[in-house]
Scaffold this motif. Sequence first.
Motif, mmCIF file in Angstrom:
data_model
loop_
_atom_site.group_PDB
_atom_site.id
_atom_site.type_symbol
_atom_site.label_atom_id
_atom_site.label_comp_id
_atom_site.label_asym_id
_atom_site.label_seq_id
_atom_site.Cartn_x
_atom_site.Cartn_y
_atom_site.Cartn_z
ATOM 1 N N ASN A 3 59.820 32.170 65.977
ATOM 2 C CA ASN A 3 58.627 32.474 66.757
ATOM 3 C C ASN A 3 58.291 31.267 67.618
ATOM 4 O O ASN A 3 58.003 30.189 67.103
ATOM 5 N N ASN A 8 60.389 32.991 75.149
ATOM 6 C CA ASN A 8 60.194 34.366 74.698
ATOM 7 C C ASN A 8 61.512 35.114 74.882
ATOM 8 O O ASN A 8 61.816 35.675 75.937
ATOM 9 N N ALA A 264 57.196 42.635 74.921
ATOM 10 C CA ALA A 264 57.748 41.309 74.646
ATOM 11 C C ALA A 264 56.813 40.207 75.124
ATOM 12 O O ALA A 264 56.689 39.153 74.482
ATOM 13 N N GLN A 267 54.133 39.309 72.595
ATOM 14 C CA GLN A 267 54.577 38.739 71.324
ATOM 15 C C GLN A 267 53.955 37.363 71.039
ATOM 16 O O GLN A 267 53.493 37.108 69.917
#
Length: 276
Positions: A3, A8, A264, A267
């Motif tokens: 993460n 990303n 996405a 996220q």
Amino acid sequence: MSNSVNTNVGALVALSSLRGINSELDKTSKRVQTGYKVADASDDAAVFAVAQGIRGNIKAYASVQSSLAAGEGLGQVTAAALTGISNLIGDIKAKFANLADGSLTSEQREVYTNDAEQLLSQINNYISQATYNGKNLLDTNDGTLVTFVADVSGTTLTLSTGSGLSSAAATDFASVIAAYTSADGYSAAMVGLSTLESLVNSMSAEVAAQARSITLQKGFVDDLVDATKTGLGALVDADVASESATLQSLQVRQQLNIQALSIANQQPNMLLSLFQ
């Protein structure tokens, strides 16, 4: 998958996929809009070069078709005039037969003579009016031979009436008729008329054979152009129905990738919940 707020990965994958779909969408849209799968060199340089060469040949053949069509028209006009003259000669023969009758009165003889002169004058009209696109094969003042382009290599076909059938010929026969005052004179006139008839028949046969060659060549060139256009179409034309279906599919995939990219991009925001 780690993460990270700096990289990303999901968004990068979705973005890469979206770029590919957009590129395919542009290509498919171009095919639908133009109707070509190869519209220019950017689509396929090799195929486009071949197609351009074929298009050049088709343009050249268009000029050949125009030339042969002119030849066909001139041949038809000339043949029609010669047929008309041949028919007139038959009528004049009938007048000569009447004039050979020694029992005719001078008034009757004058009537038949005037009729024959009028018919011969009509021959002059047929000769002068046998013109197509400025060309007349029967009048020697205009020339008695015309050539037409038969193919892209420069081969030619010819329409010719040999020595021609000048308007002076019919005038001469009219003068001969006017000079006769006895039945014996018309036998000589018949000989002269037979000479004209032989000339007309010879020209008719010659023009018919030459015109037939032009018509056959024109038909062949027309078929050749049609076949060439069909081949060109197979080379560069798009299957619009198939491309339209592909376009709709790509549009759906585009929307899905946009949604995937949006997910996405959200996220990293989920990481903020770890600090609450």
